[in-house]
Write a protein that holds these residues in place. Sequence first.
Motif, short mmCIF file in Angstrom:
data_model
loop_
_atom_site.label_atom_id
_atom_site.label_comp_id
_atom_site.label_asym_id
_atom_site.label_seq_id
_atom_site.Cartn_x
_atom_site.Cartn_y
_atom_site.Cartn_z
N LEU A 1 -6.40 -14.14 10.95
CA LEU A 1 -7.49 -14.59 10.13
C LEU A 1 -8.99 -14.12 10.60
O LEU A 1 -9.74 -13.43 10.02
N PRO A 2 -9.40 -14.35 11.83
CA PRO A 2 -10.94 -14.18 12.39
C PRO A 2 -11.09 -12.59 12.46
O PRO A 2 -11.97 -12.03 12.30
N VAL A 3 -9.71 -11.81 12.62
CA VAL A 3 -9.90 -10.51 13.01
C VAL A 3 -10.08 -9.90 11.54
O VAL A 3 -11.07 -8.88 11.28
N THR A 4 -9.65 -10.36 10.54
CA THR A 4 -9.79 -9.83 9.37
C THR A 4 -11.17 -10.10 8.71
O THR A 4 -11.77 -9.30 8.23
N ILE A 5 -11.69 -11.48 9.03
CA ILE A 5 -13.32 -11.62 8.56
C ILE A 5 -13.89 -10.63 9.32
O ILE A 5 -14.93 -10.22 8.53
N PHE B 1 -16.56 -8.38 7.02
CA PHE B 1 -17.87 -8.56 6.94
C PHE B 1 -18.68 -8.08 8.13
O PHE B 1 -19.96 -7.99 7.74
N ALA B 2 -18.08 -7.85 9.12
CA ALA B 2 -19.00 -7.31 10.22
C ALA B 2 -18.42 -5.84 10.53
O ALA B 2 -18.39 -5.69 11.80
N ASN B 3 -18.32 -5.14 9.53
CA ASN B 3 -17.82 -3.81 9.90
C ASN B 3 -18.78 -3.14 11.14
O ASN B 3 -18.21 -2.58 12.16
#
Lengths: 288, 450, 301
Positions: free
Chosen positions: A265-269, A273-275
């Motif tokens: 999940l944190p990786v996905t976020i 959002f922070a590409n």
Amino acid sequence: MTKGEYYKIGFLQRNSSKIFNVTVYALLIVLSSPIVLAYAWLFLRSFSTGMAHGFIPTGLTFSNWRFMWEQISGLPNVWHVTFNTFILGGSVAGVVLLVSSMSGFALSRFAFKGQGKLLLLLLMLHAFPTVSLMVAIFYILRMTHLLNSLLGVILLRASMDIPWATWIIKGFYDGIPREIEWAGAIDGYSRISIWRKVLLPMVKPGLIVIAVFEFLSGWSEFIFITTFIFSNKWWTLSQYTYTALGGYRFADYGLLTAISVWYILPVTILFIFANKYMTQMSLGGIKG
Amino acid sequence: MKKFLIVALLLGVLLIGSAFAIRTITITAWTVGPDIPSVNRFDNLTVAASRLNLMLETVGSDIRVKVKGFFDTVNWSDYLKKVVFGLQSGQPVDILCTGHDLIASWAKAGYLIPMDKYVKEYWNSTYSAIIPSLWKAMKYNGKIYGVPQDTEARPVFVNKIALRKLGWTESQIDALPQKVYDGQFTLSDLIQLGKEAQSKGYVEWGFYHRPVVGVDFFELLNDYGVKFYDSQQQKFIFDKAGMKKVLTFFYDLTNVWKVTPKTLTGSPWNSIHREVTSGKVFAFMGGTWNWAEWQKVWHKTNKELKNMFLPIPLPAVEKGGRPVTLSHPFAYMITKNSKHPAIAALIITLATAPDLNFKHDLASGHLPVAYTEMGYPEYTKNYIMVQGTKMLPFTSFVPNSPDFGYTTQYNAVLFNAISAVESGESVNSVTNQMLARLQGLYPGRVIVEK
Amino acid sequence: MVEKTKLRPFNKALPWILLLPLVILVLMFYILPIVITMPLSFTSMGLSFKWLFVGLENFRNIPRDPIIPQIIGNTFIYVFFTLIVFNFGMAVLLSLLTTSISDRWGGFFRTLWMLPRITPSVVYGLLWLWIFDPSKNGLLNIILSVLGMPSQDMFHHNPMLLIVFANGFVGASMGMMVFSAAIKAIPIEYYRAAMVDGAGWFTMVRKITLPLIRWHLLFITAYETLSLFTSYQYILIITNGGPVNRTNVWALYTYQTAFSDFKFGYGAALSLVLVVVGVIAGLLYIHNIHVESTSGNALEI
């Protein structure tokens, strides 16, 4: 991106034929397809009852996510484990930030004996294969009573990453003009206050990159957890997922993918959002 | 005077307080499957604790017992790693539950404490009911280091669907186990049948054995009558002719009869289960616990399994010989790190209650360790348990010696020799390599028999 | 200036006070482990954790160990192919391709390739277990069946390929990032001049890009060789060295010797080999960096 680069790319684009462009995109798409397909499968599978032909979801279900509300044989409570993982990630980020911002400051702003050698040592340590010294590390953790404790893993993980982080943040310090510090000195600040009140705010972008990367580094930690943690009270999601993988590999992809999606999940976020940070984080990726 | 009053007051408060305060003793238990349905190995200990607490509460004691710990399902080496390092680093572990063959090496390394005292104390209430032969598997140097938790048999599961396709009638199928027990149906009969089913396309493969290192392979040594260890002298025996026969069997499986894929060794367990449960294999050397695993993890019903598999012991090599199977009893042990060994022993004793152990057997396809467990009506109704118990007269154990145990060298050397001949290396050269390897590992401790 | 003079005695110690946590952690988790590993490799320490010194026995046992030749072969295959095909080859290809298109899309593809690196290793391992799942459910076999070819069981027929792929998809991103940054820093005039001469894409890559990033290429090759040689995390998760040691490499074998077979003395002896390689590579690495900074082409990302 500098203006020059932009010009270059535009220049190349204008002059290259359409066929060339299509070929490049096609090649990139083909080469990257295993990544896209694998992650797409991971998300789709976690919400479906099964996969026709291995890839087409047959029906929507949440039963793969049952580990969130019921006990799975052999696995501890997922919320407790997730909490531990959070603590590990947060603490690693905290320790690395604290130590590297201090030492980066010392290495960037002071001239002292052995400075050059220390910088070289840090570079060397960054490449050093500490994971191959696990037996000795086991001994040290035993002596210091840090076995089977998250603190031991936090310190270990942080130590592995600190040489890299110190180098990065030193680079950021180096980029701040000396004049700003002098201005602070004239205002009557001590060097420590200058560091805290003037320099730290200026290296904030570097600190953010380090914090994000180190959080993920602790969040993902596997080898130290599986080797030095014995009781499931201190498990993190890596050991949880690994254990599930041991019991259910090839048998229950639904459960495994749901656990995995929860874990990343944190990786996905970050990915969504922070590409921008991801590219910057390639700095962190240096540890192969 | 004032001081004295204060001290007296404090003492009084302490005394009253301690009378009401309840002291909780935590017992930590580290248990292992690795098969998922065996989770009662841990859960039974928590049930035992709650029963104990009920008694303590009834008699007005201020002590309560809590059981903590884990049940491990990754694989053997992960569990062993945790135990060895956990004990070494002084983790407060009280109870272990694992295979009996680890008793010797762990007792020798000083990780376990003898349990004779406790077994004697609770002999009449609990332990007299344990099947006597199991105590043999719990001993090292004449002392008891474990209490039997479960046992099992390792049947060969024969694919009934394939038998029917081969033209066998139901009564013929039902009569097969007896023919195996009588020694009329031999190992080579089994292989030939598998080969026939395979060549006619009823199954993909004729014979599967375990894919990773483990104790099953001793079954073949026993079946061929090959002695490999002298427990008295603590020396290995290398029966060269016998070992060649065993290795030839494995060589022939993949290279001559071609009933076993060369890729079997090293496959993940779950891909084996997937193929066996989907009927692609004629005969699979498994264990009674597979029955529970196939229901829980592979979603087969008991009825489907009964319709599909016929459990038999490993048939004799010669006509008229004895079939064999192998048991690997699990045991509860107490570690040297335990601060409350007496309470740990009490918990273990309460967890050895027939209803709890039987609940575990039923859920996981293991066999009873006590005669008292056999009185339950569910027992006679449980197909795999009854079939498995029938095999116990033909069973044997892994030698109780520090030279054996899951990761010890002998198992690995034997397994590597088997995978070498299966991949096509010649039996002669592998036998010689195996001997050289053993002699290198155990200088002066290998007796060679020609 | 007055303040500075006043603070001088304190200032002299200040950098070391600031560096103290770093120094403690480095001593504890880098220096001390090396110091402990050396005597440990001369003992027969096993299950009972006793320091029994046996001289050179462990080192004599390394060439006698029948698995060692296979381990060395596997290690070589693993390092060589992962490096050539992915960590170097794929990295160069990706950096050339992503810098030839718009920066937005180039950046997108680079981000995509970063994904495996920041994914927790156990989850990443699951992805590859699925891709090479020997039944018809795996990605590889889905693709093969679409093409009308029979299913493959890579776990057996070519387990090393699986290991190389799994490690390569993680490893390629580092080189890709470093090379892309280096390529972007090349002055545009070089290309413009080449284009005036009528050079095509391949010629420009060969004549301009690659020579100009040669230090980066060398650096990544050296760095990734060491990194691959000492890494075993993904192998541990995906095959744990199996089937029957066919994917076992030196670093993993060292880990297993200590943490599965509990032979700590022998494990320490095996890891000493890694330490020696690590130190040599570390020195080379420092040398490389030095050369780079003097060549005015410092490593920047």
